[in-house]
Design a protein around this motif. Structure first.
Motif, mmCIF file in Angstrom:
data_model
loop_
_atom_site.group_PDB
_atom_site.id
_atom_site.type_symbol
_atom_site.label_atom_id
_atom_site.label_comp_id
_atom_site.label_asym_id
_atom_site.label_seq_id
_atom_site.Cartn_x
_atom_site.Cartn_y
_atom_site.Cartn_z
ATOM 1 N N UNK A 31 8.334 0.793 6.434
ATOM 2 C CA UNK A 31 8.843 2.177 6.142
ATOM 3 C C UNK A 31 7.752 3.075 5.733
ATOM 4 N N UNK A 32 7.500 4.198 6.413
ATOM 5 C CA UNK A 32 6.271 4.794 6.335
ATOM 6 C C UNK A 32 6.694 6.248 5.703
ATOM 7 N N UNK A 33 6.021 6.873 4.688
ATOM 8 C CA UNK A 33 6.326 8.325 4.700
ATOM 9 C C UNK A 33 5.586 8.702 3.231
ATOM 10 N N UNK A 34 5.479 7.647 2.349
ATOM 11 C CA UNK A 34 4.921 7.984 1.138
ATOM 12 C C UNK A 34 3.293 8.727 1.192
ATOM 13 N N UNK A 35 2.732 9.335 0.277
ATOM 14 C CA UNK A 35 1.506 9.761 0.604
ATOM 15 C C UNK A 35 0.421 9.160 -0.413
ATOM 16 N N UNK A 36 1.123 8.173 -1.190
ATOM 17 C CA UNK A 36 0.109 7.261 -1.946
ATOM 18 C C UNK A 36 0.790 6.113 -1.971
ATOM 19 N N UNK A 37 0.206 5.146 -2.872
ATOM 20 C CA UNK A 37 0.836 3.721 -3.062
ATOM 21 C C UNK A 37 2.193 3.493 -3.645
ATOM 22 N N UNK A 38 2.808 2.542 -2.976
ATOM 23 C CA UNK A 38 4.226 2.425 -3.573
ATOM 24 C C UNK A 38 4.180 1.398 -4.604
ATOM 25 N N UNK A 70 0.882 -1.419 -0.039
ATOM 26 C CA UNK A 70 -0.016 -0.085 -0.103
ATOM 27 C C UNK A 70 0.975 1.286 0.022
ATOM 28 N N UNK A 71 0.735 2.167 1.161
ATOM 29 C CA UNK A 71 1.575 3.421 1.076
ATOM 30 C C UNK A 71 2.925 3.213 1.933
ATOM 31 N N UNK A 72 3.294 1.854 2.084
ATOM 32 C CA UNK A 72 4.521 1.758 2.825
ATOM 33 C C UNK A 72 5.304 0.625 2.299
ATOM 34 N N UNK A 73 6.506 0.544 2.481
ATOM 35 C CA UNK A 73 7.616 -0.405 2.226
ATOM 36 C C UNK A 73 7.606 -1.414 3.463
ATOM 37 N N UNK A 74 7.467 -2.547 3.488
ATOM 38 C CA UNK A 74 7.851 -3.575 4.482
ATOM 39 C C UNK A 74 8.771 -4.453 4.170
#
Length: 908
Positions: free
Chosen positions: A626-633, A610-614
């Motif tokens: 890893x959270x910080x994006x405002x939309x889907x990765x 979704x909006x993160x990298x795991x």
């Protein structure tokens, strides 16, 4: 063939006449005995024939029919032929008066006051369910009976397309009612053996003719060639049938039979001297065996009971298994499936069996109202006349000193090992179906048909009532760590509760009522068994981990082995199945994300979620987010040293992170979704491709080096060549552009445009030596090119758009992912090696580990699968045979018809 045979009491003749008229008006033929023919042998034979030649049996339920000896005979005949029985309720009866096999079947209500037309339409709908399969069941049964009655005359066997059609029916009917009978299987099996024998005789005949005419020179040589061709053709046809059968079994969730079928085909192929001349057949057989080896869970089957198996229990040392059956017996088995002893002594169906925690005793509970105690070796110790009614469950306390019995009379009774009554717990207002001790032995839980669970002290004080289920609560279990309680219900759900009774989770997914729930020894997993013929595995947070399929009827009981690696299940299909829960060849990560990327050392996998990298470990542990994006990765990539992770997002940015989760940089500049990002081999630069049609080059500190323009549509993937001198970009415009990167500042110039696909190109990859470029397209093909743009190979085989292509690090193979839900592996000459089946949606992304032994793939459902490809080489088939034989070794040893597939040590 008639639609149905109607079994009824003649006292209900007026109703049956009305029913038959309704069938007549609907242009449906049914078989009804109106005349009351004298009970002669001819009459009996006529009845049997009427049942045989009808697709279904309709049983009209009334007090007279359930008491009728002749109706009982008719039902037994239908059950023997595995006919589908459709009970219709005309008059209310005591359920206990009905035939046991009919009590649990759904009834269609035709009682006075109901809408007859509506009920009749429901009956027609039931008849039309799986109508073709039911008709084929009847047609083949009639033919099989004729073959049987006429001394098994070979002229009455099936052959040609009729045989092939029957084999397909046999495969698919394993998971559908009505199930095939033993006579069905024998008749179709003998037909195949006869057809194979005839083919071999034809070959032998040609060979004999060859021997007689050896002096005829060219004629003899021609006959020799013809005989060899016929022999190879016969083997090929046999292998194709076996492969198709294995595939059909696999698709119908009969994965263990699929494994055995594909093993047999693989061994035949392994021994064939013409195998090198037929790579396509080699790939087909390898695919059938590989999918079975990767996805099989069942490892053994215990056959021997003559009626439904109600319960199963492992001994504390894991070396023995006890099973309880409606055939009034308990069977004691070795872990490998060999029968040790049959324990007889109960006078009615045995509901439950359990080993004592100290391993010294076995307790069994029966409908006859007794609890029998046995030694661990099966010698009867004594019988406790525990209840006046049916006993549904029996359980030992953790110290093995107390035995709890749960009964239809609404009580739980506590007994000493010597049979002395210690206490009686009352409070439920309906039958009690399950009882369980807490890990410390200080509490009990009882589950009841009154839809509640009650918690008690060991002294019998009622502590609490758990409410929330909407149906009978059939099972209750304490976790071994003493933290959780699990309950299962006929409302199709299981629930998790705190030890104090607070509801935590509701587990949904079963399509019918759940019979049992139990915790694994480490308390980290649960298993549920259901009327829907499946077992489901869950983690303690309630996440579904796996669904085990293979039983042909409802699953009553489940039990984990003491090491937690094996699960035993007891079923209405009269079998106990053993399941290995951890397959080292494949791991599935539900709802994990997409676009996986291995770290260079293989110890981490980064996934866009979704909006993160795991970040995950390859053994399935989620390590960081890893959270910080405002939309889907959309894409992630590790730097060559493994210390930095790049992520591309719908928010039009690329972000750089440390592997510990610290955000380093945000790269702004694209004017659309960023679909793809990759580091250069030396780690000094990275490239990104966007919906805005451009490729951008960056330094890791966020400096934009250059924007590469030239594509006419969005850029879907970018890849650096191994030497870092060339960048390839794949685009929706149907082209791949190669960009030459000159100098220390890596300024790019268009070098080459590769064209040739008929649709968008979603992926591009360089071979490890940099000499070949692979492209994957929506036109369902993969193409291999030289770096100058010359077409080398077109790989065809996927049935939908190909999303991704990547080379294995050693350069010997490449993998492709498609919307058709498969991953395919190919050699560089375009030969398809094997297809990896297992995804339930289109596969979008692929990533090899640096050693090439593991392939990660993710699909549109955000499920990641890790495939062990350690043995992907020219000996793949040999490795798969050994693996398959080792997996099914116990079954192959204890089931003589299958022993010739593998040798006793599990090798081919």
């Amino acid at each position: 063939m008639k639609e149905a045979f109607i079994s009824y009491s003649r006292r209900n003749k007026e109703f049956v006449w009305k029913l038959r008229e309704a069938f007549k008006n609907a242009n449906r033929e049914v078989w009804v005995d109106w005349e009351g023919i004298p009970l002669t042998a001819d009459w009996r034979q006529e009845i049997y024939q009427g049942i045989d030649e009808s697709n279904n049996m309709i049983f009209v339920i009334s007090p007279d029919s359930v008491a009728s000896k002749e109706c009982g005979v008719e039902v037994e005949c239908a059950l023997k032929q595995n006919k589908r029985i459709l009970p219709i309720l005309y008059l209310d009866v005591d359920p206990d008066a009905m035939h046991p096999e009919m009590r649990e079947l759904p009834q269609i209500d035709f009682r006075e006051g109901t809408n007859f037309e509506q009920a009749f339409q429901e009956l027609l709908q039931a008849i039309d369910t799986n109508k073709k399969g039911t008709q084929e069941h009847t047609r083949l049964l009639v033919k099989a009976w004729e073959w049987e009655k006429k001394g098994r005359n070979s002229s009455l066997l099936l052959h040609g397309s009729e045989l092939t059609s029957a084999e397909y029916w046999l495969v698919w009917s394993c998971a559908k009612i009505p199930f095939p009978t033993a006579l069905h299987r024998e008749y179709i099996g003998m037909s195949r053996q006869w057809a194979t024998r005839q083919a071999k005789r034809s070959i032998i005949g040609v060979s004999v003719a060859l021997g007689v005419s050896t002096l005829l020179g060219l004629v003899a040589f021609w006959q020799y060639q013809r005989s060899q061709k016929l022999y190879v053709q016969a083997q090929q046809e046999q292998l194709i049938v076996q492969s198709t059968t294995s595939d059909a079994l696999f698709v119908s969730q009969q994965k263990f039979p699929a494994l055995l079928e594909s093993l047999e085909a693989a061994k035949t192929l392994q021994q064939a001297n013409w195998v090198s001349r037929d790579p396509q057949l080699h790939s087909t057989i390898s695919t059938a065996l590989l999918q079975s080896v990767y996805w099989v869970n069942q490892s053994n089957q215990l056959d021997g009971h003559t009626n439904k198996v109600r319960s199963v229990s492992f001994s504390p040392d894991g070396e023995r298994i006890a099973s309880a059956s409606s055939d009034h017996t308990i069977k004691l088995w070795q872990r490998d499936g060999s029968l040790i002893k049959t324990l007889a002594g109960h006078r009615d169906r045995v509901r439950e069996v359990s080993f004592s925690p100290d391993g010294e005793m076995i307790a069994s509970a029966s409908r006859d109202g007794t609890v029998n105690l046995w030694t661990k070796d099966g010698a009867k110790l004594h019988s406790i006349n525990a209840h006046d009614n049916d006993i549904y469950h029996v359980s030992f306390s953790p110290d093995s000193q107390i035995i709890a019995s749960a009964s239809q009379d609404g009580t739980v009774k506590l007994w000493s090992r010597e049979g002395e009554l210690l206490n009686s717990l009352t409070g439920h207002n309906a039958p009690i179906l399950s009882v369980s001790f807490s890990a410390d032995g200080q509490r009990l839980a009882s589950a009841s048909a009154d839809q509640t669970v009650k918690l008690w002290t060991i002294e019998g004080e009622e502590l609490q009532t758990l409410t929330g289920h909407q149906g009978e609560v059939t099972s209750v279990s304490f976790s071994g760590d003493g933290q959780l309680i699990a309950t299962a219900s006929q409302d199709k759900t299981a629930k998790l509760w705190t030890i104090e009774g607070e509801e935590l989770q509701t587990l949904t997914g079963h399509k019918d009522g759940i019979w049992q729930v139990t915790f694994s020894p480490d308390s980290q997993r649960l298993a549920t068994s259901s009327k829907d013929k499946t077992i489901k595995l869950w983690d303690r947070e309630g996440t579904l981990l796996n669904t085990l399929t293979g039983h042909s009827s409802q699953v009553f009981g489940v039990d984990f082995s003491p090491d937690g690696q094996t699960l035993a299940s007891a079923s209405d299909d009269k079998t106990v199945k053993l399941w290995k829960l951890d397959n080292p060849l494949v791991k599935t990560f539900p709802r994990s994300g997409r676009s996986p990327s291995f770290s260079p050392n293989g110890e981490l996998i980064a996934i866009a979620s979704e909006m993160n990298v795991t970040l995950w470990s390859p053994d399935g542990k989620k390590l960081n987010t890893l959270s910080g994006h405002q939309n889907w990765v959309q894409s992630v990539s590790f730097s060559p040293d493994g210390e930095t992770i790049a992520s591309a997002s719908d928010d039009q940015t690329v972000k750089l992170w440390t592997k510990d989760g610290k955000e380093l940089q945000t790269l702004n500049g694209h004017e659309g979704i960023v679909w793809t990002v990759q580091f250069s081999p030396d780690g000094k630069y990275l490239a990104s491709g966007s919906r805005d049609g451009t490729v951008k080059l960056w330094t890791p500190d966020g400096e934009l080096v250059q924007t590469l323009e030239g594509h006419q549509d969005m850029v879907l993937e970018v890849r650096f060549s191994p030497d870092g001198q060339t960048l390839a970009s794949a685009s929706q415009d149907g082209t791949v552009k190669l960009w030459r990167l000159d100098g220390e500042t890596r300024h790019g110039a268009s070098l080459q445009t590769i064209e040739g696909h008929d649709a968008a190109i979603g992926s591009v990859s360089f071979s490890p030596d940099g000499q070949i470029i692979a492209t994957a397209s929506d036109d369902q093909t993969v193409k291999l090119w030289t770096t100058e743009g010359k077409l080398l190979q077109t790989l065809e085989g996927h049935r939908d758009r190909v999303y991704r292509v990547t080379f294995r690090p050693d350069g010997q193979f490449l993998a492709t992912a498609s919307l058709d839900g498969t991953v395919k592996l190919w050699t560089l000459d375009g030969t398809e090696v094997v297809t990896l089946n297992g995804h339930q949606a289109g596969v979008e992304h692929l990533s090899f580990s640096s050693d090439g032994k593991t392939l990660a793939s993710t699909d549109k459902n955000d499920t990641m699968i890790l495939w062990n490809l350690e043995y992907l080489d020219d000996q793949l088939l040999d490795h798969l045979i050994v693996t398959g034989c080792n997996w099914a070794g116990d079954y192959l040893q204890t089931n003589s018809p299958s022993q010739d597939i593998c040798t006793t040590d599990g090798s081919s």
